[in-house]
Design a protein around this motif. Structure first.
Motif, PDB file in Angstrom:
ATOM      1  N   THR A 171       0.866  -1.164   0.000  1.00 44.88           N
ATOM      2  CA  THR A 171       0.000   0.000   0.000  1.00 44.88           C
ATOM      3  C   THR A 171       0.910   1.223   0.000  1.00 44.88           C
ATOM      4  O   THR A 171       2.135   1.093  -0.025  1.00 44.88           O
ATOM      5  N   THR A 172       0.325   2.401   0.004  1.00 45.43           N
ATOM      6  CA  THR A 172       1.104   3.628   0.087  1.00 45.43           C
ATOM      7  C   THR A 172       0.409   4.593   1.015  1.00 45.43           C
ATOM      8  O   THR A 172      -0.827   4.628   1.073  1.00 45.43           O
ATOM      9  N   ASP A 173       1.185   5.336   1.775  1.00 42.67           N
ATOM     10  CA  ASP A 173       0.652   6.336   2.690  1.00 42.67           C
ATOM     11  C   ASP A 173       0.914   7.726   2.141  1.00 42.67           C
ATOM     12  O   ASP A 173       1.128   8.684   2.887  1.00 42.67           O
ATOM     13  N   THR A 174       0.924   7.814   0.837  1.00 42.54           N
ATOM     14  CA  THR A 174       1.100   9.095   0.142  1.00 42.54           C
ATOM     15  C   THR A 174       0.464   8.922  -1.234  1.00 42.54           C
ATOM     16  O   THR A 174      -0.533   8.236  -1.356  1.00 42.54           O
ATOM     17  N   VAL A 175       1.055   9.487  -2.267  1.00 37.86           N
ATOM     18  CA  VAL A 175       0.500   9.357  -3.609  1.00 37.86           C
ATOM     19  C   VAL A 175       0.714   7.940  -4.142  1.00 37.86           C
ATOM     20  O   VAL A 175       1.422   7.134  -3.549  1.00 37.86           O
ATOM     21  N   MET A 176       0.104   7.647  -5.279  1.00 37.75           N
ATOM     22  CA  MET A 176       0.273   6.336  -5.909  1.00 37.75           C
ATOM     23  C   MET A 176       1.740   6.094  -6.252  1.00 37.75           C
ATOM     24  O   MET A 176       2.436   7.002  -6.707  1.00 37.75           O
ATOM     25  N   GLN A 177       2.204   4.878  -6.013  1.00 39.30           N
ATOM     26  CA  GLN A 177       3.574   4.509  -6.316  1.00 39.30           C
ATOM     27  C   GLN A 177       3.582   3.184  -7.071  1.00 39.30           C
ATOM     28  O   GLN A 177       2.554   2.510  -7.195  1.00 39.30           O
ATOM     29  N   SER A 178       4.747   2.811  -7.549  1.00 44.24           N
ATOM     30  CA  SER A 178       4.876   1.590  -8.342  1.00 44.24           C
ATOM     31  C   SER A 178       6.172   0.893  -7.953  1.00 44.24           C
ATOM     32  O   SER A 178       7.246   1.458  -8.109  1.00 44.24           O
ATOM     33  N   MET A 179       6.062  -0.317  -7.434  1.00 42.72           N
ATOM     34  CA  MET A 179       7.246  -1.055  -6.993  1.00 42.72           C
ATOM     35  C   MET A 179       7.739  -1.986  -8.101  1.00 42.72           C
ATOM     36  O   MET A 179       6.953  -2.673  -8.758  1.00 42.72           O
ATOM     37  N   LEU A 180       9.044  -2.013  -8.265  1.00 45.48           N
ATOM     38  CA  LEU A 180       9.685  -2.917  -9.218  1.00 45.48           C
ATOM     39  C   LEU A 180      10.963  -3.459  -8.601  1.00 45.48           C
ATOM     40  O   LEU A 180      11.818  -2.697  -8.165  1.00 45.48           O
ATOM     41  N   ILE A 181      11.081  -4.796  -8.554  1.00 46.06           N
ATOM     42  CA  ILE A 181      12.332  -5.471  -8.193  1.00 46.06           C
ATOM     43  C   ILE A 181      12.664  -6.350  -9.386  1.00 46.06           C
ATOM     44  O   ILE A 181      12.318  -7.538  -9.438  1.00 46.06           O
ATOM     45  N   ALA A 182      13.298  -5.774 -10.390  1.00 47.21           N
ATOM     46  CA  ALA A 182      13.451  -6.420 -11.695  1.00 47.21           C
ATOM     47  C   ALA A 182      14.098  -7.803 -11.633  1.00 47.21           C
ATOM     48  O   ALA A 182      13.648  -8.722 -12.326  1.00 47.21           O
ATOM     49  N   PRO A 183      15.173  -8.036 -10.843  1.00 44.62           N
ATOM     50  CA  PRO A 183      15.781  -9.380 -10.857  1.00 44.62           C
ATOM     51  C   PRO A 183      14.934 -10.452 -10.187  1.00 44.62           C
ATOM     52  O   PRO A 183      15.245 -11.636 -10.309  1.00 44.62           O
ATOM     53  N   LEU A 184      13.856 -10.038  -9.477  1.00 48.57           N
ATOM     54  CA  LEU A 184      13.066 -11.004  -8.723  1.00 48.57           C
ATOM     55  C   LEU A 184      11.617 -11.113  -9.180  1.00 48.57           C
ATOM     56  O   LEU A 184      11.042 -12.201  -9.190  1.00 48.57           O
TER      57      LEU A 184
END
Length: 321
Positions: A171-184
């Motif tokens: 989730t996020t406690d601010t604006v929309m974000q986008s998580m990326l862990i490319a090697p995984l």
């Protein structure tokens, strides 16, 4: 003798060139992995293989153009003896079938692969039994990771044991974000008042870089974190060390929620001003749920200021941040 004199200098230049060639490789070996082309999980391995398949199929269209254009230019050059002059020619059924049929087949193959690949790598689908539960909270400009079963929390470091599935709830406690862990694993969005999930499992030890790929302000480019894939014994030792850290309570969380990068958050907490992870023990098991729930409360609720506000404008139109 004059010809042999420059040889030592040439050997020096050759040695310098080799050193410059291998220095970047050594630096990359020490740095966290950043690409799915260096996979650390089955998901990233599938992504890498899919890319190779796409490149191989698209070469069916690209290579004839790269090879055919020079050949046509050579064959039909001004003085070419083999060039046949056919001013009335305007149609060939065989060429039409090739020019339209091959691209259509390529598109069908790529679409089928993409459909199968997307269905197989559903981020919400568990990759094994009894996954490690981790809750991720996106802030400006850092990530908080809560391990509810382990009784710890970290800032900008995600450690996990190799071979064990991981279920990451975001989730996020601010604006929309986008998580990326490319090697995984792949990319997924996190939104205030909502939760999303990523399921993956590391297949080898190493460190990877995670990041926010959704622009969210001045220090967007510095919102990165380290993912450590550890052997089970190393992971157990890491847990023991983290459990001795200070407690993550509401007051501490309000400090973390300020708009600051990792080093700034450490300074606000009275720690050294370094861009190194922060560890906490015994976080409130309901903290994540309360952060999600507060975006569904009215703006005058007393529960909202307790967690540092929502970042949403109240009824009066002035931001609570």
């Amino acid at each position: 003798m004059r010809l042999l004199a420059p040889l030592p200098r040439l050997w020096s230049f050759a040695g310098l060139a080799l050193a410059l060639l291998f220095l970047p490789a050594a630096a990359m070996a020490a740095a966290p992995t950043q690409s799915f082309l260096q996979p650390m999980s089955a998901t990233a391995q599938e992504q890498s293989a899919h890319l190779m398949r796409v490149i191989a199929v698209t070469m069916i269209v690209i290579l004839p153009v790269l090879i055919g254009v020079p050949l046509i230019l050579w064959r039909y050059r001004l003085r070419g003896a083999k060039a046949k002059y056919t001013p009335e020619w305007d149609y060939s059924g065989k060429l039409e079938w090739v020019l339209w049929g091959v691209p259509v087949l390529v598109i069908i193959v790529l679409a089928a692969w993409l459909w199968s690949f997307t269905s197989r790598l559903d981020p919400y689908e568990p990759v094994g039994q009894k996954p490690l539960q981790v809750q991720a909270i996106g802030l400006d400009w850092k990530w908080v990771f809560i391990y509810p079963e382990e009784g710890i929390a970290t800032v900008d470091e995600l450690a996990l044991p190799v071979g064990r599935p991981v279920e990451l709830t975001l989730t996020t406690d601010t604006v929309m974000q986008s998580m990326l862990i490319a090697p995984l694993t792949g990319q997924i969005y996190a939104m205030p008042g909502m939760t999303t999930k990523l399921n993956f499992a590391a297949t080898r030890t190493g460190s990877a870089e995670g990041e926010n790929t959704q622009f969210n302000g001045d220090s967007f480019g510095r919102q990165k974190f380290i993912v450590k894939a550890l052997q089970p014994g190393q992971y157990a030792a890491w847990l023991s060390a983290v459990r001795g850290a200070p407690v993550l309570d509401d007051a501490t969380y309000r400090v973390l929620r300020r708009r600051s990068v990792l080093a700034g958050a450490r300074t606000d907490l009275g720690l050294s001003k370094q861009a190194i992870p922060i560890y906490f023990s015994a976080p409130d098991r309901s903290l994540f749920d309360r952060i999600v729930a507060k975006y569904h409360l009215s703006g005058d609720s007393g529960a909202v200021p307790a967690l540092g506000g929502t970042g949403l404008p109240p009824k009066g139109g002035v931001s609570s941040r």
